[in-house]
Scaffold this motif. Sequence first.
Motif, PDB file in Angstrom:
ATOM      1  N   GLU A  59       0.844  -1.301   0.011  1.00  0.00           N
ATOM      2  CA  GLU A  59       0.002   0.104   0.006  1.00  0.00           C
ATOM      3  C   GLU A  59       0.594   1.167  -0.080  1.00  0.00           C
ATOM      4  N   LEU A  60       1.952   1.250   0.033  1.00  0.00           N
ATOM      5  CA  LEU A  60       2.972   2.347  -0.013  1.00  0.00           C
ATOM      6  C   LEU A  60       3.982   2.256  -0.721  1.00  0.00           C
ATOM      7  N   SER A  61       3.737   3.117  -1.996  1.00  0.00           N
ATOM      8  CA  SER A  61       4.730   3.179  -2.980  1.00  0.00           C
ATOM      9  C   SER A  61       6.021   4.205  -2.807  1.00  0.00           C
ATOM     10  N   GLY A  62       5.597   4.919  -2.010  1.00  0.00           N
ATOM     11  CA  GLY A  62       6.741   6.106  -1.888  1.00  0.00           C
ATOM     12  C   GLY A  62       6.690   6.998  -0.505  1.00  0.00           C
ATOM     13  N   VAL A  63       7.788   7.409   0.036  1.00  0.00           N
ATOM     14  CA  VAL A  63       7.458   8.250   1.023  1.00  0.00           C
ATOM     15  C   VAL A  63       8.691   9.257   1.138  1.00  0.00           C
ATOM     16  N   TYR A  64       8.419  10.377   1.895  1.00  0.00           N
ATOM     17  CA  TYR A  64       9.634  11.392   1.817  1.00  0.00           C
ATOM     18  C   TYR A  64       9.911  11.598   3.195  1.00  0.00           C
ATOM     19  N   HIS A  65      11.250  11.542   3.699  1.00  0.00           N
ATOM     20  CA  HIS A  65      11.564  11.834   4.919  1.00  0.00           C
ATOM     21  C   HIS A  65      12.443  13.049   4.970  1.00  0.00           C
ATOM     22  N   GLY A  66      11.981  13.868   5.628  1.00  0.00           N
ATOM     23  CA  GLY A  66      12.683  15.131   5.829  1.00  0.00           C
ATOM     24  C   GLY A  66      11.705  16.289   6.254  1.00  0.00           C
ATOM     25  N   ARG A  67      12.306  17.202   6.346  1.00  0.00           N
ATOM     26  CA  ARG A  67      11.437  18.652   6.708  1.00  0.00           C
ATOM     27  C   ARG A  67      11.161  19.266   5.192  1.00  0.00           C
ATOM     28  N   PRO A  68      10.061  19.811   5.000  1.00  0.00           N
ATOM     29  CA  PRO A  68       9.815  20.668   3.814  1.00  0.00           C
ATOM     30  C   PRO A  68      10.768  21.732   3.731  1.00  0.00           C
ATOM     31  N   VAL A  69      11.005  22.164   2.674  1.00  0.00           N
ATOM     32  CA  VAL A  69      12.057  23.426   2.428  1.00  0.00           C
ATOM     33  C   VAL A  69      11.656  24.582   3.201  1.00  0.00           C
ATOM     34  N   GLY A  70      10.532  24.866   3.177  1.00  0.00           N
ATOM     35  CA  GLY A  70       9.782  26.289   3.977  1.00  0.00           C
ATOM     36  C   GLY A  70      10.038  26.138   5.565  1.00  0.00           C
ATOM     37  N   GLU A  71      10.023  24.750   5.841  1.00  0.00           N
ATOM     38  CA  GLU A  71      10.458  24.776   7.417  1.00  0.00           C
ATOM     39  C   GLU A  71      11.638  24.473   7.950  1.00  0.00           C
ATOM     40  N   LYS A  72      12.702  24.698   6.990  1.00  0.00           N
ATOM     41  CA  LYS A  72      14.254  24.401   7.505  1.00  0.00           C
ATOM     42  C   LYS A  72      14.650  25.583   7.945  1.00  0.00           C
ATOM     43  N   SER A  73      15.748  25.328   8.980  1.00  0.00           N
ATOM     44  CA  SER A  73      16.320  26.469   9.313  1.00  0.00           C
ATOM     45  C   SER A  73      18.115  26.277   9.782  1.00  0.00           C
ATOM     46  N   SER A  74      18.701  27.247  10.149  1.00  0.00           N
ATOM     47  CA  SER A  74      20.090  27.145  10.312  1.00  0.00           C
ATOM     48  C   SER A  74      20.175  26.011  11.410  1.00  0.00           C
ATOM     49  N   MET A  75      19.305  25.963  12.202  1.00  0.00           N
ATOM     50  CA  MET A  75      19.291  24.916  13.454  1.00  0.00           C
ATOM     51  C   MET A  75      19.370  23.457  12.929  1.00  0.00           C
ATOM     52  N   ASP A  76      18.978  23.236  11.512  1.00  0.00           N
ATOM     53  CA  ASP A  76      18.996  21.755  11.333  1.00  0.00           C
ATOM     54  C   ASP A  76      20.309  21.077  10.885  1.00  0.00           C
TER      55      ASP A  76
END
Length: 134
Positions: A59-76
């Motif tokens: 039932e799962l063909s793909g998944v993204y692991h990470g934070r969306p670009v707009g939610e990223k910061s230098s603290m990442d």
Amino acid sequence: MVPPDQLPPTADEIEAIARATIAGLPDAFRAHLDDVVLIVEDFADDETLDALGIADPFELSGVYHGRPVGEKSSMDSGAPPDRIHLYRRAILDEWVDSAVGLTALVAHVTIHEIGHHFGLSDADMHALEASAER
């Protein structure tokens, strides 16, 4: 021995389709995908399936692991790289059960996961898919 043209597509072949899809995206999107890791595996691992509440790995063909670009910061800094996982067996199962060609299906799944990287809505993902060169 089964003739090569009668074997299911390999992980490498699916990855090649996904990379061609990425290469066909508009420059504004491709420019932000250099650090995203693309991984093709047969199935999602149990941890991923459990986290998403999915019992059947088909039932799962793909998944993204990470934070969306707009939610990223230098603290990442120090965080693992963003990853797009494509699951070969689930993609092949969907391909067999649909009237969609393999290239179109892999492109659709790839663009959907890229959309999550950018924090796009489903409508925006469809527009991005329509703008991709094939």
